[in-house]
Design a protein around this motif. Structure first.
Motif, PDB file in Angstrom:
ATOM      1  N   UNK A 144       0.821  -1.206   0.000  1.00 36.59           N
ATOM      2  CA  UNK A 144       0.000   0.000   0.000  1.00 36.59           C
ATOM      3  C   UNK A 144       0.853   1.253   0.000  1.00 36.59           C
ATOM      4  N   UNK A 145       0.630   2.094   0.972  1.00 38.30           N
ATOM      5  CA  UNK A 145       1.310   3.381   1.085  1.00 38.30           C
ATOM      6  C   UNK A 145       2.202   3.380   2.320  1.00 38.30           C
ATOM      7  N   UNK A 146       3.457   3.741   2.123  1.00 41.20           N
ATOM      8  CA  UNK A 146       4.401   3.819   3.238  1.00 41.20           C
ATOM      9  C   UNK A 146       4.330   5.208   3.872  1.00 41.20           C
ATOM     10  N   UNK A 147       4.332   5.258   5.189  1.00 39.86           N
ATOM     11  CA  UNK A 147       4.387   6.517   5.934  1.00 39.86           C
ATOM     12  C   UNK A 147       5.836   6.719   6.371  1.00 39.86           C
ATOM     13  N   UNK A 148       6.421   7.852   5.967  1.00 39.39           N
ATOM     14  CA  UNK A 148       7.840   8.072   6.216  1.00 39.39           C
ATOM     15  C   UNK A 148       8.080   9.373   6.975  1.00 39.39           C
ATOM     16  N   UNK A 149       9.142   9.368   7.755  1.00 40.30           N
ATOM     17  CA  UNK A 149       9.494  10.527   8.578  1.00 40.30           C
ATOM     18  C   UNK A 149      10.883  11.034   8.217  1.00 40.30           C
ATOM     19  N   UNK A 150      10.958  12.318   7.912  1.00 41.90           N
ATOM     20  CA  UNK A 150      12.241  13.014   7.783  1.00 41.90           C
ATOM     21  C   UNK A 150      12.410  13.876   9.028  1.00 41.90           C
ATOM     22  N   UNK A 151      13.392  13.553   9.844  1.00 43.56           N
ATOM     23  CA  UNK A 151      13.651  14.270  11.095  1.00 43.56           C
ATOM     24  C   UNK A 151      14.788  15.255  10.857  1.00 43.56           C
ATOM     25  N   UNK A 152      14.466  16.541  10.799  1.00 45.58           N
ATOM     26  CA  UNK A 152      15.485  17.546  10.515  1.00 45.58           C
ATOM     27  C   UNK A 152      16.407  17.805  11.700  1.00 45.58           C
ATOM     28  N   UNK A 153      16.038  17.313  12.872  1.00 45.18           N
ATOM     29  CA  UNK A 153      16.896  17.501  14.042  1.00 45.18           C
ATOM     30  C   UNK A 153      17.962  16.416  14.136  1.00 45.18           C
ATOM     31  N   UNK A 154      17.857  15.392  13.296  1.00 43.04           N
ATOM     32  CA  UNK A 154      18.751  14.239  13.427  1.00 43.04           C
ATOM     33  C   UNK A 154      20.017  14.361  12.593  1.00 43.04           C
ATOM     34  N   UNK A 155      19.959  15.126  11.488  1.00 43.91           N
ATOM     35  CA  UNK A 155      21.136  15.236  10.632  1.00 43.91           C
ATOM     36  C   UNK A 155      21.026  16.473   9.763  1.00 43.91           C
ATOM     37  N   UNK A 156      22.155  16.864   9.199  1.00 42.61           N
ATOM     38  CA  UNK A 156      22.202  18.048   8.355  1.00 42.61           C
ATOM     39  C   UNK A 156      21.699  17.731   6.946  1.00 42.61           C
ATOM     40  N   UNK A 157      21.054  18.722   6.334  1.00 43.73           N
ATOM     41  CA  UNK A 157      20.581  18.605   4.948  1.00 43.73           C
ATOM     42  C   UNK A 157      21.226  19.727   4.141  1.00 43.73           C
ATOM     43  N   UNK A 158      22.449  19.531   3.663  1.00 45.39           N
ATOM     44  CA  UNK A 158      23.148  20.602   2.945  1.00 45.39           C
ATOM     45  C   UNK A 158      22.493  20.925   1.606  1.00 45.39           C
ATOM     46  N   UNK A 159      22.709  22.135   1.151  1.00 47.27           N
ATOM     47  CA  UNK A 159      22.168  22.545  -0.134  1.00 47.27           C
ATOM     48  C   UNK A 159      22.935  21.848  -1.259  1.00 47.27           C
ATOM     49  N   UNK A 160      22.234  21.154  -2.156  1.00 46.79           N
ATOM     50  CA  UNK A 160      22.944  20.445  -3.223  1.00 46.79           C
ATOM     51  C   UNK A 160      23.329  21.393  -4.356  1.00 46.79           C
ATOM     52  N   UNK A 161      24.347  21.016  -5.081  1.00 45.00           N
ATOM     53  CA  UNK A 161      24.767  21.794  -6.250  1.00 45.00           C
ATOM     54  C   UNK A 161      24.091  21.233  -7.492  1.00 45.00           C
ATOM     55  N   UNK A 162      23.536  22.110  -8.313  1.00 48.45           N
ATOM     56  CA  UNK A 162      22.889  21.647  -9.529  1.00 48.45           C
ATOM     57  C   UNK A 162      21.858  22.642 -10.019  1.00 48.45           C
ATOM     58  N   UNK A 163      21.209  22.348 -11.144  1.00 51.24           N
ATOM     59  CA  UNK A 163      20.286  23.293 -11.794  1.00 51.24           C
ATOM     60  C   UNK A 163      18.898  23.308 -11.155  1.00 51.24           C
ATOM     61  N   UNK A 164      18.852  23.614  -9.845  1.00 45.19           N
ATOM     62  CA  UNK A 164      17.578  23.691  -9.121  1.00 45.19           C
ATOM     63  C   UNK A 164      17.492  25.027  -8.412  1.00 45.19           C
ATOM     64  N   UNK A 165      16.326  25.684  -8.538  1.00 46.59           N
ATOM     65  CA  UNK A 165      16.084  26.945  -7.837  1.00 46.59           C
ATOM     66  C   UNK A 165      14.576  27.149  -7.763  1.00 46.59           C
ATOM     67  N   UNK A 166      14.151  28.124  -6.968  1.00 47.84           N
ATOM     68  CA  UNK A 166      12.731  28.449  -6.936  1.00 47.84           C
ATOM     69  C   UNK A 166      12.325  28.944  -8.320  1.00 47.84           C
ATOM     70  N   UNK A 167      11.104  28.642  -8.715  1.00 45.50           N
ATOM     71  CA  UNK A 167      10.652  28.988 -10.065  1.00 45.50           C
ATOM     72  C   UNK A 167      10.807  30.468 -10.349  1.00 45.50           C
TER      73      UNK A 167
END
Length: 288
Positions: A133-156
């Protein structure tokens, strides 16, 4: 108080609340279930922490309080959605061997009573069960760093106008993933920024809207997003790039976590598993 927490808590195998969907385990309290009954009394009333209030003035799905079955070893909570041809869902919590049969019977009876076409049973399953079926997933921002990736992505809005104008074509091509709906909301001035991946001056992927709202106990939650990459552009790492950019956006702006749902075995599910998100459980929905 209608619900007895000493009856309900032992059968909550996954943190799923009718009409609200999955929630963070720290917010899973009897008050959330009680609040859904209060909301039903006012008909189409949004709770202040309901994620769906971003998109509509009225709540589509409401609990049917008079038809709730609440016992020591099982709880069946039916809901009614009038949108389209309508559907009754029965959320089945419990460990009894016949709980699915009871839930299906209740769903069919209530669908006939309310004159709607659909009847379904929603079965929350624990993280230790076979994935389906559908998996329920958790991203915990207090557990690890989420650095900004390099690449062709930006706000529209950061791209040149000529690039921004290609979003409409992209959104229509990915309408099955909700991007056409997202585009309509953007045109109406609703929702936060959208992160986009660009190749050869055209939008080829997007994730958004990016928004943070407090949950039922005031913790800052990064809200679920629509997420898609054009089929011909897949396999180049753009989906992972968009995902990581979204996670950086949320963490940089003080989000504590994100709870999201992915179809087991699908591209987003595989990506989230590879990115190390925690599985909180599953929901398996069966048509009656």
């Amino acid at each position: 108080m209608f619900f007895r927490w000493d009856w309900l808590r032992p059968v909550l195998t996954a943190p799923v609340v009718p009409t609200l969907g999955p929630v963070h385990p720290h917010a899973l309290t009897v008050d959330l279930f009680e609040d859904t009954l209060t909301a039903a009394a006012y008909d189409r009333y949004f709770l202040h922490y309901d994620k769906d209030r971003r998109w509509s003035m009225e709540k589509n799905e409401v609990v049917l309080p008079r038809d709730v079955v609440h016992e020591r070893d099982q709880t069946l909570i039916p809901t009614l959605t009038r949108r389209g041809r309508g559907v009754v869902k029965v959320y089945a919590y419990g460990h009894r061997g016949d709980i699915l049969d009871q839930a299906a019977e209740l769903a069919a009876k209530l669908a006939a009573l309310h004159g709607v076409v659909g009847a379904r049973v929603v079965r929350p399953l624990g993280p230790e069960t076979v994935p389906r079926g559908v998996r329920i997933q958790l991203q915990d921002f207090t557990a690890r760093s989420c650095p900004r990736p390099a690449g062709p992505v930006d706000v529209l809005s950061a791209w040149p106008d000529a690039v921004q104008s290609t979003f409409a074509v992209f959104a229509e091509a990915m309408s099955a993933d909700g991007l056409a709906f997202l585009h309509s909301q953007m045109q109406a001035g609703r929702g936060g920024p959208v992160l986009t991946a660009v190749d050869k001056n055209r939008v080829v992927g997007a994730i958004g809207p990016m928004e943070i709202h407090p949950d039922a106990i005031g913790a800052r939650q990064l809200m679920p997003q629509y997420f898609a990459v054009l089929p011909e552009m897949r396999g180049r790492g753009l989906g992972r790039l968009l995902w990581r950019a979204a996670m950086h956006w949320g963490q940089a702006r003080g989000a504590a976590y994100q709870v999201l749902q992915t179809e087991v075995g699908g591209p987003s599910d595989r990506l989230c598993r590879a990115e190390g998100l925690t599985t909180l459980g599953f929901t398996h929905t069966v048509a009656v």
